[in-house]
Motif scaffolding. Structure first.
Motif, mmCIF file in Angstrom:
data_model
loop_
_atom_site.group_PDB
_atom_site.id
_atom_site.type_symbol
_atom_site.label_atom_id
_atom_site.label_comp_id
_atom_site.label_asym_id
_atom_site.label_seq_id
_atom_site.Cartn_x
_atom_site.Cartn_y
_atom_site.Cartn_z
ATOM 1 N N GLY A 10 -8.636 -64.368 6.393
ATOM 2 C CA GLY A 10 -8.838 -65.514 5.510
ATOM 3 C C GLY A 10 -10.206 -65.555 4.860
ATOM 4 N N GLY A 11 -11.239 -65.242 5.622
ATOM 5 C CA GLY A 11 -12.595 -65.257 5.073
ATOM 6 C C GLY A 11 -12.784 -64.242 3.961
ATOM 7 N N VAL A 12 -12.223 -63.072 4.135
ATOM 8 C CA VAL A 12 -12.325 -62.029 3.103
ATOM 9 C C VAL A 12 -11.582 -62.486 1.848
ATOM 10 C CG1 VAL A 12 -11.752 -59.648 2.491
ATOM 11 C CG2 VAL A 12 -12.549 -60.177 4.794
ATOM 12 N N LEU A 13 -10.371 -62.966 2.021
ATOM 13 C CA LEU A 13 -9.582 -63.404 0.864
ATOM 14 C C LEU A 13 -10.278 -64.549 0.132
ATOM 15 C CD1 LEU A 13 -5.996 -63.298 2.409
ATOM 16 C CD2 LEU A 13 -7.042 -61.632 0.860
ATOM 17 N N GLU A 14 -10.853 -65.470 0.898
ATOM 18 C CA GLU A 14 -11.533 -66.624 0.312
ATOM 19 C C GLU A 14 -12.707 -66.199 -0.563
ATOM 20 O OE1 GLU A 14 -14.008 -70.270 2.130
ATOM 21 O OE2 GLU A 14 -11.981 -70.014 2.963
ATOM 22 N N GLN A 15 -13.416 -65.145 -0.161
ATOM 23 C CA GLN A 15 -14.550 -64.639 -0.956
ATOM 24 C C GLN A 15 -14.123 -64.270 -2.370
ATOM 25 O OE1 GLN A 15 -16.486 -61.304 0.905
ATOM 26 N NE2 GLN A 15 -16.578 -62.330 2.884
ATOM 27 N N LEU A 87 -5.451 -53.290 -9.898
ATOM 28 C CA LEU A 87 -4.858 -52.729 -8.688
ATOM 29 C C LEU A 87 -5.929 -52.292 -7.694
ATOM 30 C CD1 LEU A 87 -2.615 -51.495 -6.921
ATOM 31 C CD2 LEU A 87 -2.683 -49.493 -8.406
ATOM 32 N N GLU A 88 -6.928 -51.567 -8.158
ATOM 33 C CA GLU A 88 -7.962 -51.051 -7.249
ATOM 34 C C GLU A 88 -8.802 -52.181 -6.649
ATOM 35 O OE1 GLU A 88 -8.033 -48.073 -5.925
ATOM 36 O OE2 GLU A 88 -6.296 -47.580 -7.163
ATOM 37 N N ASP A 89 -8.961 -53.295 -7.382
ATOM 38 C CA ASP A 89 -9.665 -54.451 -6.820
ATOM 39 C C ASP A 89 -8.916 -54.977 -5.601
ATOM 40 O OD1 ASP A 89 -11.483 -54.376 -8.994
ATOM 41 O OD2 ASP A 89 -10.200 -55.733 -10.161
ATOM 42 N N ILE A 90 -7.616 -55.191 -5.754
ATOM 43 C CA ILE A 90 -6.808 -55.723 -4.661
ATOM 44 C C ILE A 90 -6.757 -54.727 -3.512
ATOM 45 C CG2 ILE A 90 -4.510 -56.560 -3.969
ATOM 46 C CD1 ILE A 90 -6.096 -58.483 -5.793
ATOM 47 N N TRP A 91 -6.675 -53.437 -3.836
ATOM 48 C CA TRP A 91 -6.662 -52.415 -2.784
ATOM 49 C C TRP A 91 -7.966 -52.460 -1.985
ATOM 50 C CZ3 TRP A 91 -2.404 -50.088 -1.214
ATOM 51 C CH2 TRP A 91 -2.525 -49.053 -0.272
ATOM 52 N N SER A 92 -9.092 -52.637 -2.661
ATOM 53 C CA SER A 92 -10.391 -52.734 -1.970
ATOM 54 C C SER A 92 -10.469 -53.992 -1.114
ATOM 55 C CB SER A 92 -11.536 -52.730 -2.991
ATOM 56 O OG SER A 92 -11.606 -51.488 -3.632
ATOM 57 N N ILE A 93 -9.932 -55.106 -1.619
ATOM 58 C CA ILE A 93 -9.909 -56.346 -0.855
ATOM 59 C C ILE A 93 -9.022 -56.157 0.375
ATOM 60 C CG2 ILE A 93 -9.137 -58.762 -0.887
ATOM 61 C CD1 ILE A 93 -9.962 -58.708 -3.942
ATOM 62 N N ARG A 94 -7.902 -55.482 0.202
ATOM 63 C CA ARG A 94 -7.003 -55.179 1.321
ATOM 64 C C ARG A 94 -7.741 -54.364 2.381
ATOM 65 N NH1 ARG A 94 -4.541 -50.599 2.863
ATOM 66 N NH2 ARG A 94 -2.642 -50.825 4.090
ATOM 67 N N GLU A 95 -8.477 -53.353 1.953
ATOM 68 C CA GLU A 95 -9.242 -52.527 2.886
ATOM 69 C C GLU A 95 -10.299 -53.359 3.616
ATOM 70 O OE1 GLU A 95 -8.685 -49.274 3.740
ATOM 71 O OE2 GLU A 95 -6.868 -49.466 2.520
ATOM 72 N N ALA A 96 -10.928 -54.297 2.914
ATOM 73 C CA ALA A 96 -11.916 -55.176 3.551
ATOM 74 C C ALA A 96 -11.235 -56.084 4.579
ATOM 75 C CB ALA A 96 -12.641 -56.009 2.486
ATOM 76 N N ILE A 98 -8.535 -55.298 6.317
ATOM 77 C CA ILE A 98 -8.233 -54.431 7.461
ATOM 78 C C ILE A 98 -9.495 -54.197 8.278
ATOM 79 C CG2 ILE A 98 -7.513 -52.096 8.121
ATOM 80 C CD1 ILE A 98 -5.530 -52.278 5.706
ATOM 81 N N GLN A 99 -10.608 -54.000 7.599
ATOM 82 C CA GLN A 99 -11.885 -53.796 8.296
ATOM 83 C C GLN A 99 -12.255 -55.038 9.101
ATOM 84 O OE1 GLN A 99 -13.373 -50.861 8.293
ATOM 85 N NE2 GLN A 99 -14.977 -51.563 9.671
#
Length: 102
Positions: A10-15, A87-96, A98-99
């Motif tokens: 949630g915190g990552v998505l909120e950013q 697409l690459e923005d969302i992929w990077s957010i997804r990776e964050a 997961i991290q």
């Protein structure tokens, strides 16, 4: 994927001003029941919003799953007219996200 069904993201998505993002998640389906061995919840998938269910073979978990997932994200961006993201923005957010879980 959102904070409700994947606690810790949630915190990552909120950013980035997002509440959910699509996630290609694998689980076992046997006799019409879903078994998720990556989450610890008694209610199974009650908090997941399944957009599309795709049967795959074990050898498709790698490259096939990533291609399918990227295509799904692209469709999601178009369907919800999220023009401020690529697409690459969302992929990077997804990776964050997961991290953040590790």
């Amino acid at each position: 994927m959102n904070e409700a069904n994947t606690p810790g993201v949630g915190g990552v998505l909120e950013q980035f001003g997002l509440r959910p993002i699509p996630e290609a998640h694998c689980y076992l389906k046997y006799k019409h029941e879903r078994y998720d061995f990556t989450r610890f919840c008694e209610s199974g998938h009650s908090s997941l919003h399944i957009i599309k269910e795709e049967n795959i073979l074990p050898n498709q978990i790698g490259e096939f799953k990533e291609i399918f997932h990227r295509s799904s994200i692209q469709n999601w961006l178009q369907d919800y007219e999220l023009r401020s993201f690529q697409l690459e923005d969302i992929w990077s957010i997804r990776e964050a996200c997961i991290q953040a879980l590790s």
